[in-house]
Design a protein around this motif. Sequence first.
Motif, short mmCIF file in Angstrom:
data_model
loop_
_atom_site.label_atom_id
_atom_site.label_comp_id
_atom_site.label_asym_id
_atom_site.label_seq_id
_atom_site.Cartn_x
_atom_site.Cartn_y
_atom_site.Cartn_z
N CYS A 111 0.86 -1.18 0.00
CA CYS A 111 0.00 0.00 0.00
C CYS A 111 0.90 1.24 0.00
N TYR A 112 0.98 1.88 -1.16
CA TYR A 112 1.80 3.09 -1.24
C TYR A 112 1.20 4.19 -0.40
N ARG A 113 2.07 4.88 0.36
CA ARG A 113 1.64 5.97 1.25
C ARG A 113 2.58 7.16 1.12
N PRO A 114 2.11 8.34 1.44
CA PRO A 114 3.01 9.50 1.46
C PRO A 114 4.11 9.28 2.49
N GLY A 115 5.33 9.59 2.12
CA GLY A 115 6.43 9.49 3.07
C GLY A 115 6.97 8.09 3.29
N ASP A 116 6.56 7.12 2.45
CA ASP A 116 7.05 5.75 2.64
C ASP A 116 8.42 5.52 2.00
N ALA A 140 -5.71 -4.63 -6.70
CA ALA A 140 -4.98 -5.61 -5.92
C ALA A 140 -5.60 -6.98 -6.13
N HIS A 141 -4.82 -8.01 -5.82
CA HIS A 141 -5.32 -9.38 -5.87
C HIS A 141 -5.17 -10.07 -4.52
N LYS A 142 -4.38 -9.48 -3.64
CA LYS A 142 -4.13 -10.09 -2.34
C LYS A 142 -4.97 -9.41 -1.27
N LEU A 143 -5.65 -10.23 -0.47
CA LEU A 143 -6.58 -9.72 0.52
C LEU A 143 -5.95 -8.75 1.50
N ASN A 144 -4.78 -9.13 2.03
CA ASN A 144 -4.17 -8.28 3.06
C ASN A 144 -3.78 -6.92 2.50
N VAL A 145 -3.30 -6.89 1.26
CA VAL A 145 -2.92 -5.62 0.64
C VAL A 145 -4.17 -4.78 0.37
N ALA A 146 -5.22 -5.42 -0.13
CA ALA A 146 -6.47 -4.71 -0.40
C ALA A 146 -7.03 -4.10 0.87
N LYS A 147 -7.03 -4.87 1.95
CA LYS A 147 -7.53 -4.35 3.24
C LYS A 147 -6.73 -3.15 3.71
N GLU A 148 -5.42 -3.23 3.56
CA GLU A 148 -4.57 -2.12 3.99
C GLU A 148 -4.86 -0.87 3.17
N CYS A 149 -5.06 -1.05 1.88
CA CYS A 149 -5.37 0.10 1.02
C CYS A 149 -6.70 0.74 1.41
N ILE A 150 -7.69 -0.09 1.72
CA ILE A 150 -8.99 0.44 2.14
C ILE A 150 -8.85 1.20 3.46
N GLU A 151 -8.19 0.58 4.42
CA GLU A 151 -8.06 1.18 5.75
C GLU A 151 -7.22 2.44 5.75
#
Length: 341
Positions: A111-116, A140-151
Amino acid sequence: MKQITLGTTGITVPQNAFGALPIQRVDFDTAKNILLRAYEGGMRFFDTARAYSDSEEKLGYAFEGMRDKIYIATKTAAKNPEDFRAHLETSLKLLRTDYIDIYQFHMVDVCYRPGDGTGMYECMLEAKEQGKIRHIGVTAHKLNVAKECIESGLYETLQFPLSYLSSQKELELVSMCREKHMGFIAMKGLAGGLITHSKAAFAYMSQFDNVLPIWGIQKMTELEEWLSYMDNPPSMDDDILQFIEAEQKELIGDFCRGCGYCLPCPVGIPINNCARMSLMVRRAPSAAWLNETWQENMKKIENCLECGQCSSRCPYELDTPALLKKNYEDYKNILAGKTSV
């Protein structure tokens, strides 16, 4: 036809959109005819990607002079700011436009974020400030990555596989997006070709008030089938529900969706078809699956190194070598007449 608003983007379109990956397989004039017919029939949302060879160029060719009448989403698989900017400029040029409605990070592993430290999200913000993109999305195709992007609250749309074969964990993403006022763009609504009942597929999607399905289309006959639902959209009834329940009993579980992200294989196995050959032979019957070419392709499974590269790349975290072996044994039985198709 239900209208879907994609989260906070303000983009409101019929719940029946065009996935433009397959038009890379047809010539320019055929693609143009299909795309213009899609517009004429009521479709307003068109999804493509820089990675889909000449798909963007075909959209630009078809819709030149009509930019304000449609919404275009495209994607970049860039991993650094230099490639991001190059991809964006190429997409704008090929699409013959000066802006993209939704620009998406393509098939992310993080999950790309500002300042990463990657500078990637900053590129999105820069492009938005310049007016080159209007909304920031992610696929995304991976659940954990998708969840992180949503959150994270950083993205306005999520594109993720969704069909009536999706697991409960995958369905939870739809609810999460609704709660976060985030648009959900559904890809692989036919599960990579395993779902062959378009009416049931469409009716399933119609249950959700925040999901926009993009149907992969490369033939006019396919398009007309989806367009027929504009005036008479299927809805869930007892017959369709029973059909879907039977399909789920047969198919839900560890099966290959045919996405191809496992490739290339070091010994040349076309994994994305070989690992689901049993299902394809039965659900999409064709003598072509049993011809000499595919017999040779399936025989390559004997050379599998079990190196694990395919499994490590699989977005569904499947045991791909085991699936290959299982499908190969079944395929040999079919050829020998020991198992019926």
